[in-house]
Enzyme design. Structure first.
Site, PDB file in Angstrom:
ATOM      1  N   TYR A  43     -11.505 -12.204  -9.806  1.00  0.00           N
ATOM      2  CA  TYR A  43     -12.314 -11.066  -9.369  1.00  0.00           C
ATOM      3  C   TYR A  43     -13.786 -11.462  -9.484  1.00  0.00           C
ATOM      4  O   TYR A  43     -14.141 -12.588  -9.177  1.00  0.00           O
ATOM      5  CB  TYR A  43     -11.943  -9.816 -10.179  1.00  0.00           C
ATOM      6  CG  TYR A  43     -12.354  -8.544  -9.478  1.00  0.00           C
ATOM      7  CD1 TYR A  43     -11.954  -8.275  -8.168  1.00  0.00           C
ATOM      8  CD2 TYR A  43     -13.176  -7.621 -10.110  1.00  0.00           C
ATOM      9  CE1 TYR A  43     -12.352  -7.124  -7.508  1.00  0.00           C
ATOM     10  CE2 TYR A  43     -13.573  -6.459  -9.464  1.00  0.00           C
ATOM     11  CZ  TYR A  43     -13.166  -6.225  -8.161  1.00  0.00           C
ATOM     12  OH  TYR A  43     -13.576  -5.092  -7.511  1.00  0.00           O
ATOM     13  N   LYS A  98      13.616  -2.321   4.515  1.00  0.00           N
ATOM     14  CA  LYS A  98      13.254  -3.389   5.452  1.00  0.00           C
ATOM     15  C   LYS A  98      12.390  -4.429   4.750  1.00  0.00           C
ATOM     16  O   LYS A  98      12.558  -5.638   4.944  1.00  0.00           O
ATOM     17  CB  LYS A  98      12.483  -2.778   6.624  1.00  0.00           C
ATOM     18  CG  LYS A  98      12.387  -3.682   7.831  1.00  0.00           C
ATOM     19  CD  LYS A  98      13.652  -3.599   8.662  1.00  0.00           C
ATOM     20  CE  LYS A  98      13.503  -4.299   9.984  1.00  0.00           C
ATOM     21  NZ  LYS A  98      14.633  -4.028  10.885  1.00  0.00           N
TER      22      LYS A  98
END
Length: 385
Positions: A43, A98
């Site tokens: 970060y 899915k």
């Protein structure tokens, strides 16, 4: 007045609900974050260097972000399984499922995106706006004919693969199945007389892919019968079907189409009587793909047909899109393809079919758990990309 008792809610006590408890997905970091040094790299301030580099050269996003391996699974919940227009929230379990299949079979990360809109313009705009996050878009459970326009416009607008699985995934696996079924009955694929029941997303795509594969005689039926130019008030996609299918100019109902036909492909969710299946040509092929209830029960179809397939897992020859889409996107993402072409779809079907070295009436497609499937499809697709 006597107050009405509140309606009982759905019974959520069964094992299916237990399996879905808490959802089926989670986010897992791919890099360790154990101390301040890790934090400064992953970060701030380190991430700023990566952002600046991508701003100068956007292609670096494929190397330094998850974009290269991430697909959006997008729906508006308007045509979910056989449940119909149940809306985006109720569609979320299917989209999560899915995503699980993408990861399990193709190693592709995917994110369910369920959109609260039924307007074509809004859907296209919303999907296009989120596209920078993803390496591909898998459209799912969007009703016809809206799905055709949405896919077409997104393909024109975006530089990443856009694929409507209900159309093309089904068509790829059907073609693979017919390639091998034709061998079982010792007939040339190109010479088969094919009847497709259903002119929605799957039926349209199957008809198109079969014709591109050299199958000349394809007849498509909807609830009103054989689609042909004489029908009145045809929707645009059916008008195109009328112009490109039914070369013998048949008219009438599904019974007229099936008489003497070699192949029946059911993607309608309706029913077809046994006596109509009995009128098909000897050594016929029946792919009754409505789920969970096929257009004709496989045991009934087997009385008359040489090869029978369904969309169900409890009978032989399950025609399941999972044979196609994980490997298809794996190959497209790995090759950096900007689109999934007709040539890539044909290559995927051929790769699936070839995994069954000696087709029989009980095995015309490989098992969905065959670990060779996704890699074989990915290689074939990447080669064409």
């Amino acid at each position: 007045m006597t107050a009405l008792a509140p309606s009982p809610g759905p019974d959520t006590s069964g094992p299916v609900f237990h399996a879905h408890e808490g959802g089926k997905l989670e986010s897992v970091p791919t890099k360790p974050l154990n101390n301040r040094d890790d934090l400064s790299l992953l970060y701030t301030p380190g991430v700023a260097d990566v952002c600046r580099a991508i701003a100068q050269d956007p292609s670096l996003a494929h190397r330094y972000t998850t974009r290269k391996n991430t697909v959006a699974v997008v729906t508006d919940g308007s045509a979910v399984l056989g449940l119909g227009n149940i809306g985006p929230v109720a569609a979320l379990p299917v989209m999560e499922g899915k995503a699980v299949l993408f990861k399990q079979f193709g190693g592709v990360d995917s994110v369910p995106v369920c959109l609260e809109t039924g307007d074509v313009d809004e859907l296209v705009e919303a999907i296009a706006r989120i596209a920078p996050t993803y390496g591909g878009i898998n459209l799912e459970d969007i009703s016809a004919p809206r799905c055709f326009e949405i896919e077409r416009r997104l393909q024109q607008r975006l530089d990443i693969p856009v694929f409507h699985d209900d159309q093309h995934g089904t068509a790829i696996v059907v073609l693979a199945a017919l390639m091998n079924a034709a061998k079982v009955v010792d007939r040339a694929l190109e010479g088969l007389r094919v009847v497709i029941s259903g002119a929605g997303a799957a039926g349209v795509a199957i008809a198109a892919l079969l014709r591109r594969s050299g199958v000349h005689d394809v007849v498509v039926c909807d609830s009103r019968g054989i689609i042909e130019p004489g029908q009145e008030q045809l929707a645009d996609h059916k008008r195109r079907l009328a112009a490109t299918t039914n070369p013998r100019g048949l008219r009438g109902g599904i019974g007229d189409a099936l008489r003497g036909a070699d192949v029946f492909v059911g993607v309608s969710g309706g029913t077809v009587a046994e006596e109509l299946i009995a009128t098909m040509a000897p050594e016929s092929i029946v792919l009754a793909l409505a789920n969970p209830d096929p257009e004709v029960h496989p045991d009934v179809a087997a009385r008359h047909a040489a090869v029978v397939a369904t969309g169900r897992s409890d009978f032989p020859n399950q025609i399941n899109n999972v044979l196609a889409f994980p490997g298809l996107f794996r190959g497209a993402l790995d090759s950096g393809a900007a689109a999934i072409t007709e040539t890539m779809k044909m290559a995927a079907a051929t790769a699936i079919a070839r995994l069954v070295e000696h087709p029989t009436a009980q095995e015309i497609v490989p098992s969905v758990f065959d670990p060779r499937v996704a890699p074989a499809v990915a290689r074939a697709v990447a080669d064409r990309a």
